[in-house]
Design an enzyme around this catalytic site. Sequence first.
Site, short mmCIF file in Angstrom:
data_model
loop_
_atom_site.label_atom_id
_atom_site.label_comp_id
_atom_site.label_asym_id
_atom_site.label_seq_id
_atom_site.Cartn_x
_atom_site.Cartn_y
_atom_site.Cartn_z
N CYS A 75 46.97 40.44 96.21
CA CYS A 75 47.99 41.47 96.45
C CYS A 75 49.31 40.92 96.35
O CYS A 75 50.00 40.99 97.47
CB CYS A 75 47.57 42.60 97.27
SG CYS A 75 46.07 42.65 98.01
N GLU A 114 40.30 45.01 90.77
CA GLU A 114 40.56 45.73 92.06
C GLU A 114 41.80 45.34 92.73
O GLU A 114 42.26 44.26 92.70
CB GLU A 114 39.28 45.63 92.98
CG GLU A 114 39.35 46.02 94.36
CD GLU A 114 39.64 45.34 95.46
OE1 GLU A 114 39.95 45.77 96.59
OE2 GLU A 114 40.18 44.33 95.09
N ARG A 158 39.30 52.94 103.28
CA ARG A 158 40.05 51.86 102.67
C ARG A 158 40.39 52.37 101.11
O ARG A 158 39.28 52.61 100.34
CB ARG A 158 39.20 50.75 102.60
CG ARG A 158 39.62 49.36 101.97
CD ARG A 158 38.46 48.50 101.95
NE ARG A 158 38.91 47.27 101.63
CZ ARG A 158 39.68 46.20 102.58
NH1 ARG A 158 39.82 46.72 103.94
NH2 ARG A 158 40.06 45.21 102.17
N ARG A 160 41.54 51.76 97.23
CA ARG A 160 41.86 50.67 96.47
C ARG A 160 41.99 51.51 94.88
O ARG A 160 41.11 52.12 94.78
CB ARG A 160 40.89 49.47 96.63
CG ARG A 160 40.76 48.68 97.69
CD ARG A 160 42.03 47.99 97.96
NE ARG A 160 42.05 47.07 99.12
CZ ARG A 160 42.59 47.55 100.17
NH1 ARG A 160 43.08 48.84 100.56
NH2 ARG A 160 42.73 46.59 101.09
#
Length: 336
Positions: A75, A114, A158, A160
């Site tokens: 990221c 991802e 979470r 994503r």
Amino acid sequence: MDWNNFTFIDLFAGIGGIRLGFESVGGKCVFSSEFDEDACKTYEANFTEHPAGDITKIPAWSIPDFDILLGGFPCQAFSIIGKKEGFANETCGTLFFDIERILKTKRPKAFMLENVRNLVAHDGGKTFKVIKSHLEALGYHVYAQVLNALDYGVPQNRERIIIVGFINDVKFTFPKPVAVSERKSLSDILETNVDEKYYVRDKIRISRLERLKDKDYPKPYISHENMSGSVTPHPYSSALRAGASANYILVNDERRPTERELLRIQGFPESFKIVVPYGKIKKQTGNSVAVPMIKAVAEQMVKSLKAYYATGEIYNGHTTKITGFEAADNPDIISA
């Protein structure tokens, strides 16, 4: 093409969460790459292979042929994207560029990427649009959606973004959430006899309990402390974070999760080996993926590929459709 036995590469592999998801549906890993040496130790202990190092230094032509590219790319900030002149240079300097050059050289039939949910909103949505347009410029049909690990059986909130692409016009829908009855609760994953070393000092415990929003919240719970200092209990964990403080999340405001509990929160199997100290497992699980969520995506990809190839014919190395395969429209799919 036998989609019960396909090959994939595992880029930015971490400790192998994405690999586990795709191996579970018949995939065989033919190449892996990971920069962090501690993560490589865990990966090697569990998959008996040491990933290749820095992907930016690995020529695409040297990678074995494969069917699906997988990558939970870091990221990192994409501030450079869109600020260089010319479409061809928009991704230079980012790790997404390495995914792009490998796709361009190797031309796999599909990919799955991802990243953090915030990728969708970064720079007013421009970053995601650039990524999507570059993937489409390579000839891929791209689908993207934000998924939450909570919906796929693990007790972790979470979110994503999952980006899926196919070189042919494969119709794809993201997996539906699993039934609530099939989801694991904290009671399913928490240990009962936990070493004293995981328990926090009385001062921290008392401080957390004083700031707990709901002091009568039923146990077991996991609380997290936000930026303002509020402590909120939930019947699940907040998203595991690699760089968070040791006491970011606490079980019943008494103790830190154990190494095994951290892996369970991400849906790793009980057989997964732990070969590094607590602080490194905390970082590695925070950087990893929810395995059951990835498995659900992998199952959908294989299902879609099987349906496509069952109704197509190979012509000069490309698949030409004979009959259509229509999937239900999915209103949640993100479009640029």
